[in-house]
Design a protein around this motif. Sequence first.
Motif, PDB file in Angstrom:
ATOM      1  N   GLY A 232       0.800  -1.218   0.000  1.00 14.58           N
ATOM      2  CA  GLY A 232       0.000   0.000   0.000  1.00 14.58           C
ATOM      3  C   GLY A 232       0.832   1.267   0.000  1.00 14.58           C
ATOM      4  N   GLY A 233       1.918   1.281   0.732  1.00 13.36           N
ATOM      5  CA  GLY A 233       2.735   2.488   0.853  1.00 13.36           C
ATOM      6  C   GLY A 233       3.547   2.823  -0.389  1.00 13.36           C
ATOM      7  N   SER A 234       4.053   1.815  -1.083  1.00  8.68           N
ATOM      8  CA  SER A 234       4.958   2.062  -2.217  1.00  8.68           C
ATOM      9  C   SER A 234       4.378   1.670  -3.561  1.00  8.68           C
ATOM     10  CB  SER A 234       6.264   1.281  -2.016  1.00  8.68           C
ATOM     11  OG  SER A 234       5.999  -0.128  -2.037  1.00  8.68           O
ATOM     12  N   GLY A 235       3.417   0.758  -3.576  1.00  7.58           N
ATOM     13  CA  GLY A 235       2.920   0.236  -4.844  1.00  7.58           C
ATOM     14  C   GLY A 235       3.748  -0.917  -5.370  1.00  7.58           C
ATOM     15  N   ASN A 236       4.817  -1.285  -4.657  1.00  6.44           N
ATOM     16  CA  ASN A 236       5.630  -2.427  -5.079  1.00  6.44           C
ATOM     17  C   ASN A 236       4.753  -3.657  -5.188  1.00  6.44           C
ATOM     18  OD1 ASN A 236       7.801  -0.735  -4.980  1.00  6.44           O
ATOM     19  ND2 ASN A 236       8.720  -1.638  -3.146  1.00  6.44           N
ATOM     20  N   THR A 237       4.945  -4.394  -6.282  1.00 10.46           N
ATOM     21  CA  THR A 237       4.090  -5.541  -6.571  1.00 10.46           C
ATOM     22  C   THR A 237       4.941  -6.797  -6.667  1.00 10.46           C
ATOM     23  OG1 THR A 237       2.617  -4.090  -7.811  1.00 10.46           O
ATOM     24  CG2 THR A 237       2.386  -6.453  -8.207  1.00 10.46           C
ATOM     25  N   VAL A 238       4.460  -7.871  -6.066  1.00  8.31           N
ATOM     26  CA  VAL A 238       5.145  -9.156  -6.117  1.00  8.31           C
ATOM     27  C   VAL A 238       4.172 -10.172  -6.700  1.00  8.31           C
ATOM     28  CG1 VAL A 238       6.225 -11.006  -4.781  1.00  8.31           C
ATOM     29  CG2 VAL A 238       6.590  -8.612  -4.120  1.00  8.31           C
ATOM     30  N   ILE A 239       4.661 -10.907  -7.715  1.00  4.50           N
ATOM     31  CA  ILE A 239       3.866 -11.964  -8.343  1.00  4.50           C
ATOM     32  C   ILE A 239       4.637 -13.261  -8.148  1.00  4.50           C
ATOM     33  CG2 ILE A 239       2.894 -12.814 -10.508  1.00  4.50           C
ATOM     34  CD1 ILE A 239       2.885  -9.870 -11.462  1.00  4.50           C
ATOM     35  N   ALA A 240       4.021 -14.232  -7.497  1.00  2.00           N
ATOM     36  CA  ALA A 240       4.707 -15.480  -7.189  1.00  2.00           C
ATOM     37  C   ALA A 240       4.831 -16.395  -8.397  1.00  2.00           C
ATOM     38  CB  ALA A 240       3.987 -16.209  -6.054  1.00  2.00           C
ATOM     39  N   GLY A 241       3.971 -16.260  -9.378  1.00  2.45           N
ATOM     40  CA  GLY A 241       4.007 -17.128 -10.556  1.00  2.45           C
ATOM     41  C   GLY A 241       4.569 -16.382 -11.763  1.00  2.45           C
ATOM     42  N   THR A 242       4.228 -16.861 -12.937  1.00  4.88           N
ATOM     43  CA  THR A 242       4.688 -16.280 -14.192  1.00  4.88           C
ATOM     44  C   THR A 242       3.794 -15.109 -14.573  1.00  4.88           C
ATOM     45  OG1 THR A 242       5.498 -18.423 -14.934  1.00  4.88           O
ATOM     46  CG2 THR A 242       5.107 -16.772 -16.641  1.00  4.88           C
ATOM     47  N   LEU A 243       4.412 -14.025 -15.015  1.00  7.32           N
ATOM     48  CA  LEU A 243       3.668 -12.868 -15.500  1.00  7.32           C
ATOM     49  C   LEU A 243       3.567 -12.976 -17.015  1.00  7.32           C
ATOM     50  CD1 LEU A 243       2.389 -10.028 -15.223  1.00  7.32           C
ATOM     51  CD2 LEU A 243       4.717  -9.101 -15.402  1.00  7.32           C
ATOM     52  N   GLY A 244       2.367 -13.071 -17.516  1.00  8.65           N
ATOM     53  CA  GLY A 244       2.154 -13.117 -18.960  1.00  8.65           C
ATOM     54  C   GLY A 244       1.555 -11.807 -19.431  1.00  8.65           C
ATOM     55  N   VAL A 245       2.191 -11.186 -20.432  1.00  9.01           N
ATOM     56  CA  VAL A 245       1.712  -9.911 -20.960  1.00  9.01           C
ATOM     57  C   VAL A 245       1.551 -10.089 -22.456  1.00  9.01           C
ATOM     58  CG1 VAL A 245       2.214  -7.458 -21.252  1.00  9.01           C
ATOM     59  CG2 VAL A 245       2.938  -8.642 -19.161  1.00  9.01           C
ATOM     60  N   THR A 246       0.352  -9.864 -22.970  1.00 11.63           N
ATOM     61  CA  THR A 246       0.124 -10.024 -24.409  1.00 11.63           C
ATOM     62  C   THR A 246       0.269  -8.715 -25.168  1.00 11.63           C
ATOM     63  OG1 THR A 246      -2.250  -9.773 -24.095  1.00 11.63           O
ATOM     64  CG2 THR A 246      -1.387 -12.018 -24.121  1.00 11.63           C
ATOM     65  N   GLY A 247       0.137  -7.611 -24.508  1.00 13.11           N
ATOM     66  CA  GLY A 247       0.303  -6.306 -25.152  1.00 13.11           C
ATOM     67  C   GLY A 247       1.657  -5.718 -24.814  1.00 13.11           C
ATOM     68  N   ALA A 248       1.871  -4.491 -25.201  1.00  6.46           N
ATOM     69  CA  ALA A 248       3.132  -3.808 -24.912  1.00  6.46           C
ATOM     70  C   ALA A 248       3.243  -3.523 -23.423  1.00  6.46           C
ATOM     71  CB  ALA A 248       3.207  -2.505 -25.702  1.00  6.46           C
ATOM     72  N   ALA A 249       4.456  -3.527 -22.923  1.00  8.04           N
ATOM     73  CA  ALA A 249       4.714  -3.176 -21.525  1.00  8.04           C
ATOM     74  C   ALA A 249       5.687  -2.012 -21.515  1.00  8.04           C
ATOM     75  CB  ALA A 249       5.304  -4.357 -20.772  1.00  8.04           C
ATOM     76  N   THR A 250       5.384  -0.988 -20.761  1.00  3.26           N
ATOM     77  CA  THR A 250       6.262   0.175 -20.653  1.00  3.26           C
ATOM     78  C   THR A 250       6.828   0.208 -19.246  1.00  3.26           C
ATOM     79  OG1 THR A 250       4.925   1.394 -22.240  1.00  3.26           O
ATOM     80  CG2 THR A 250       6.392   2.686 -20.827  1.00  3.26           C
ATOM     81  N   LEU A 251       8.153   0.196 -19.165  1.00  7.17           N
ATOM     82  CA  LEU A 251       8.830   0.276 -17.873  1.00  7.17           C
ATOM     83  C   LEU A 251       9.507   1.634 -17.814  1.00  7.17           C
ATOM     84  CD1 LEU A 251      10.459  -3.278 -17.903  1.00  7.17           C
ATOM     85  CD2 LEU A 251       8.292  -2.606 -16.872  1.00  7.17           C
ATOM     86  N   SER A 252       9.226   2.391 -16.785  1.00 10.57           N
ATOM     87  CA  SER A 252       9.809   3.725 -16.693  1.00 10.57           C
ATOM     88  C   SER A 252      10.975   3.786 -15.719  1.00 10.57           C
ATOM     89  CB  SER A 252       8.737   4.741 -16.291  1.00 10.57           C
ATOM     90  OG  SER A 252       8.134   4.373 -15.079  1.00 10.57           O
ATOM     91  N   SER A 253      11.432   2.643 -15.268  1.00  9.02           N
ATOM     92  CA  SER A 253      12.584   2.581 -14.388  1.00  9.02           C
ATOM     93  C   SER A 253      13.361   1.307 -14.708  1.00  9.02           C
ATOM     94  CB  SER A 253      12.140   2.619 -12.919  1.00  9.02           C
ATOM     95  OG  SER A 253      13.268   2.740 -12.076  1.00  9.02           O
TER      96      SER A 253
END
Length: 165
Positions: A28-49
Amino acid sequence: VTVNTNKFKVTANDGSLAIATDKFTVAGGSGNTVIAGTLGVTGAATLSSTLTVTSGTTTLSTLSAGATTVSSTLGVTGDVTVNTNKFKVTANDGSLAIATDKFTVAGGSGNTVIAGTLGVTGAATLSSTLAVTSGTTTLSTLSAGATTVSSTLGVTGDVTVNTNK
């Protein structure tokens, strides 16, 4: 909010989110996200850091990046092409080609071809035959051991043979 015995839990005091305890969490404080499994992305992903991979293998089919630092070994199994074949290493035999044919090194033999003029400011040591297929110019003194001239020797200056003998 608790749904179905903590399988989906939003902790109201700091805004954190937890699904199945630790499978998908958002701090809640930072927005940091943890995913224990595989992250699947079908569209574009933009990383700003920064993108950090901490373990395992990362496979990229296309990577477009600005200044990039690789702090360990970069393993490449295919050809490496930099700026539209201006620098190309052919992985299958270890050959090197810069600007297609301007500077090449044959992977199997090490034979090197330079399309332009070779400028050497220091001494050059040749451990085998020097073959010259066109005219030569020496700017200073040429010193050689036993030499065979198989055609006409043209001399424009003085010639000294067996000095002081």
